[in-house]
Design a protein around this motif. Sequence first.
Motif, PDB file in Angstrom:
ATOM      1  N   THR A  50       0.785  -1.122  -0.045  1.00 25.81           N
ATOM      2  CA  THR A  50       0.097   0.041  -0.073  1.00 25.81           C
ATOM      3  C   THR A  50       0.914   1.280  -0.032  1.00 25.81           C
ATOM      4  OG1 THR A  50      -1.802  -1.158   1.281  1.00 25.81           O
ATOM      5  CG2 THR A  50      -1.915   1.259   1.217  1.00 25.81           C
ATOM      6  N   ILE A  51       0.615   2.149  -0.799  1.00 30.08           N
ATOM      7  CA  ILE A  51       1.309   3.447  -0.913  1.00 30.08           C
ATOM      8  C   ILE A  51       0.195   4.517  -0.691  1.00 30.08           C
ATOM      9  CG2 ILE A  51       2.503   5.169  -2.408  1.00 30.08           C
ATOM     10  CD1 ILE A  51       3.647   2.892  -3.834  1.00 30.08           C
ATOM     11  N   ALA A  52       0.492   5.333   0.455  1.00 30.85           N
ATOM     12  CA  ALA A  52      -0.599   6.549   0.602  1.00 30.85           C
ATOM     13  C   ALA A  52       0.171   7.786   0.479  1.00 30.85           C
ATOM     14  CB  ALA A  52      -0.972   6.293   1.993  1.00 30.85           C
ATOM     15  N   GLY A  53      -0.490   8.943  -0.171  1.00 30.70           N
ATOM     16  CA  GLY A  53       0.012  10.276  -0.141  1.00 30.70           C
ATOM     17  C   GLY A  53       1.306  10.289  -1.037  1.00 30.70           C
ATOM     18  N   LEU A  54       1.279   9.719  -2.360  1.00 31.08           N
ATOM     19  CA  LEU A  54       2.290   9.797  -3.119  1.00 31.08           C
ATOM     20  C   LEU A  54       2.399  11.116  -3.939  1.00 31.08           C
ATOM     21  CD1 LEU A  54       4.931   8.758  -4.861  1.00 31.08           C
ATOM     22  CD2 LEU A  54       3.328   7.374  -6.245  1.00 31.08           C
ATOM     23  N   GLU A  55       3.413  12.229  -3.789  1.00 30.77           N
ATOM     24  CA  GLU A  55       3.202  13.480  -4.461  1.00 30.77           C
ATOM     25  C   GLU A  55       4.236  13.145  -5.577  1.00 30.77           C
ATOM     26  OE1 GLU A  55       1.786  17.230  -4.705  1.00 30.77           O
ATOM     27  OE2 GLU A  55       1.518  15.869  -3.213  1.00 30.77           O
ATOM     28  N   LEU A  56       3.869  13.292  -6.960  1.00 32.00           N
ATOM     29  CA  LEU A  56       4.523  13.369  -7.933  1.00 32.00           C
ATOM     30  C   LEU A  56       5.589  14.578  -8.085  1.00 32.00           C
ATOM     31  CD1 LEU A  56       1.924  11.742 -10.451  1.00 32.00           C
ATOM     32  CD2 LEU A  56       3.500  10.484  -9.019  1.00 32.00           C
ATOM     33  N   PRO A  57       6.257  14.389  -8.904  1.00 34.93           N
ATOM     34  CA  PRO A  57       7.623  15.423  -9.213  1.00 34.93           C
ATOM     35  C   PRO A  57       6.993  16.921  -9.606  1.00 34.93           C
ATOM     36  CG  PRO A  57       8.531  13.593 -10.136  1.00 34.93           C
ATOM     37  CD  PRO A  57       7.020  13.233  -9.823  1.00 34.93           C
ATOM     38  N   ALA A  58       7.542  18.064  -9.046  1.00 35.51           N
ATOM     39  CA  ALA A  58       6.796  19.118  -9.285  1.00 35.51           C
ATOM     40  C   ALA A  58       6.774  19.593 -10.761  1.00 35.51           C
ATOM     41  CB  ALA A  58       7.606  20.205  -8.588  1.00 35.51           C
ATOM     42  N   ASP A  59       7.521  19.154 -11.735  1.00 37.35           N
ATOM     43  CA  ASP A  59       7.688  19.241 -12.844  1.00 37.35           C
ATOM     44  C   ASP A  59       6.498  18.168 -13.899  1.00 37.35           C
ATOM     45  OD1 ASP A  59       9.039  17.045 -12.684  1.00 37.35           O
ATOM     46  OD2 ASP A  59      10.915  17.794 -13.851  1.00 37.35           O
ATOM     47  N   ALA A  60       5.927  17.448 -13.172  1.00 38.11           N
ATOM     48  CA  ALA A  60       5.182  16.436 -13.644  1.00 38.11           C
ATOM     49  C   ALA A  60       3.897  17.166 -13.725  1.00 38.11           C
ATOM     50  CB  ALA A  60       4.694  15.147 -13.072  1.00 38.11           C
ATOM     51  N   ARG A  61       3.011  17.027 -14.926  1.00 38.37           N
ATOM     52  CA  ARG A  61       1.323  17.705 -14.951  1.00 38.37           C
ATOM     53  C   ARG A  61       0.603  16.774 -15.552  1.00 38.37           C
ATOM     54  NH1 ARG A  61       2.800  22.709 -13.938  1.00 38.37           N
ATOM     55  NH2 ARG A  61       4.523  23.889 -14.446  1.00 38.37           N
ATOM     56  N   PRO A  62       0.527  15.571 -14.666  1.00 37.82           N
ATOM     57  CA  PRO A  62      -0.606  14.343 -15.039  1.00 37.82           C
ATOM     58  C   PRO A  62      -2.139  15.112 -14.903  1.00 37.82           C
ATOM     59  CG  PRO A  62       0.204  14.174 -12.787  1.00 37.82           C
ATOM     60  CD  PRO A  62       1.136  15.330 -13.358  1.00 37.82           C
ATOM     61  N   VAL A  63      -2.813  14.734 -15.693  1.00 34.50           N
ATOM     62  CA  VAL A  63      -4.210  15.048 -15.767  1.00 34.50           C
ATOM     63  C   VAL A  63      -5.020  14.903 -14.322  1.00 34.50           C
ATOM     64  CG1 VAL A  63      -6.522  14.413 -17.128  1.00 34.50           C
ATOM     65  CG2 VAL A  63      -4.265  14.583 -18.496  1.00 34.50           C
ATOM     66  N   LEU A  64      -4.664  13.810 -13.817  1.00 33.60           N
ATOM     67  CA  LEU A  64      -5.465  13.584 -12.584  1.00 33.60           C
ATOM     68  C   LEU A  64      -4.932  14.423 -11.458  1.00 33.60           C
ATOM     69  CD1 LEU A  64      -5.981  10.026 -12.919  1.00 33.60           C
ATOM     70  CD2 LEU A  64      -7.808  11.897 -13.236  1.00 33.60           C
TER      71      LEU A  64
END
Length: 135
Positions: A50-64
């Motif tokens: 289980t992974i909770a609270g995964l913050e993607l890189p600041a330069d990522a711009r995923p739609v979700l």
Amino acid sequence: MQYRIHDAGVTQGKASPMHVAQLHAILGPVPPGAAPTGPNLAPTARLDATIAGLELPADARPVLGRTVGRAALTATLMGTMPGGTPVEALTAWRDEGGTVEIEHFALGWGPLSVTGNGTLALDDGLQPQAALSAH
């Protein structure tokens, strides 16, 4: 093996770092009574993660959005992985009917909420193929 990670940064090469609030994973033998039933092969290993609270890189711009609220997986390896090179081992495992039985997966990412289960296997080119049900 049991792993617990809390409040950790993750970097890869020159990419912007990610942040994980919590990761919990157990990889090991299948507990008694928890094994899925297979037509021919015995269960050999189980993963609960289980992974909770995964913050993607600041330069990522995923739609979700950049925050994956929760991802979870419970899966069992069916069949024994033989020795040899990775290609030889995966080919023999596949040819013997080896699969990965996914008892549960879940993903909560922004407005998306998905749960499901299914089976993973390898095709003739050792590429993954899946039969999944999701809600």
